[in-house]
Write a protein that holds these residues in place. Structure first.
Motif, PDB file in Angstrom:
ATOM      1  N   HIS A  65      17.085  27.571  20.755  1.00  0.00           N
ATOM      2  CA  HIS A  65      17.929  26.734  19.899  1.00  0.00           C
ATOM      3  C   HIS A  65      17.080  25.707  19.148  1.00  0.00           C
ATOM      4  O   HIS A  65      17.294  25.454  17.963  1.00  0.00           O
ATOM      5  N   LEU A  69      16.699  25.160  15.057  1.00  0.00           N
ATOM      6  CA  LEU A  69      16.893  23.902  14.328  1.00  0.00           C
ATOM      7  C   LEU A  69      15.709  23.599  13.423  1.00  0.00           C
ATOM      8  O   LEU A  69      15.886  23.147  12.289  1.00  0.00           O
ATOM      9  N   SER A  86      26.092  24.862  14.100  1.00  0.00           N
ATOM     10  CA  SER A  86      25.238  24.445  15.209  1.00  0.00           C
ATOM     11  C   SER A  86      25.611  23.045  15.693  1.00  0.00           C
ATOM     12  O   SER A  86      25.671  22.796  16.903  1.00  0.00           O
TER      13      SER A  86
END
Length: 146
Positions: A65, A69, A86
């Motif tokens: 994750h 980002l 997200s």
């Protein structure tokens, strides 16, 4: 790129970078995990294949994750819808983590730091991405923020 977009880039890169630190936990020796567990005041580390699997796979998911980002930060206009998704799921995840921490009996310092910080980063991201107009497919690619 305006100030709001630059702030979003920084927030995505910092929070993504912090999550990428979880890469180290994937390969952390179990003895070190046990020592950290004791140091945090969580008692003896339960040595079992399931605990080993869960700690390492959760670390891998955090790192994945975090990497996402960072990738999203290079074109916040183009990826604005993914950033919104997200961030919104991050807020929901943070609320879930608060409930999980409370149900699991995690120490107050842990519960107060983990879930609320995830919620705050998600809300800040949603606030910053608000007003960013996604790039249309026909328009030239915006600055990458590099």
């Amino acid at each position: 790129m305006n100030a709001r977009e630059r702030a979003l880039v920084v927030l995505l890169r910092v929070s993504g970078g912090v999550m990428l630190l979880a890469l180290f936990a994937i390969v952390l020796p179990t003895e070190w995990m046990a020592a950290t567990h004791r140091w945090l005041g969580l008692g003896e580390f339960p040595a079992s294949p399931l605990v080993d699997y869960l700690t390492r796979s959760a670390s891998a998911l955090y790192a994945i994750h975090g990497g996402l980002l960072v990738v999203l930060s290079f074109d916040v206009r183009r990826f604005a819808p993914v950033i919104v998704y997200s961030a919104a799921t991050g807020v929901a995840f943070g609320v879930a983590m608060i409930a999980i921490d409370l149900g699991a009996g995690m120490p107050l310092y842990w519960t107060a730091a983990e879930g609320p910080s995830i919620v705050l980063v998600g809300l800040a991201t949603l606030w910053l991405v608000r007003g960013i107009r996604p790039a249309s497919p026909a328009s030239p690619r915006p600055e990458s923020g590099r």
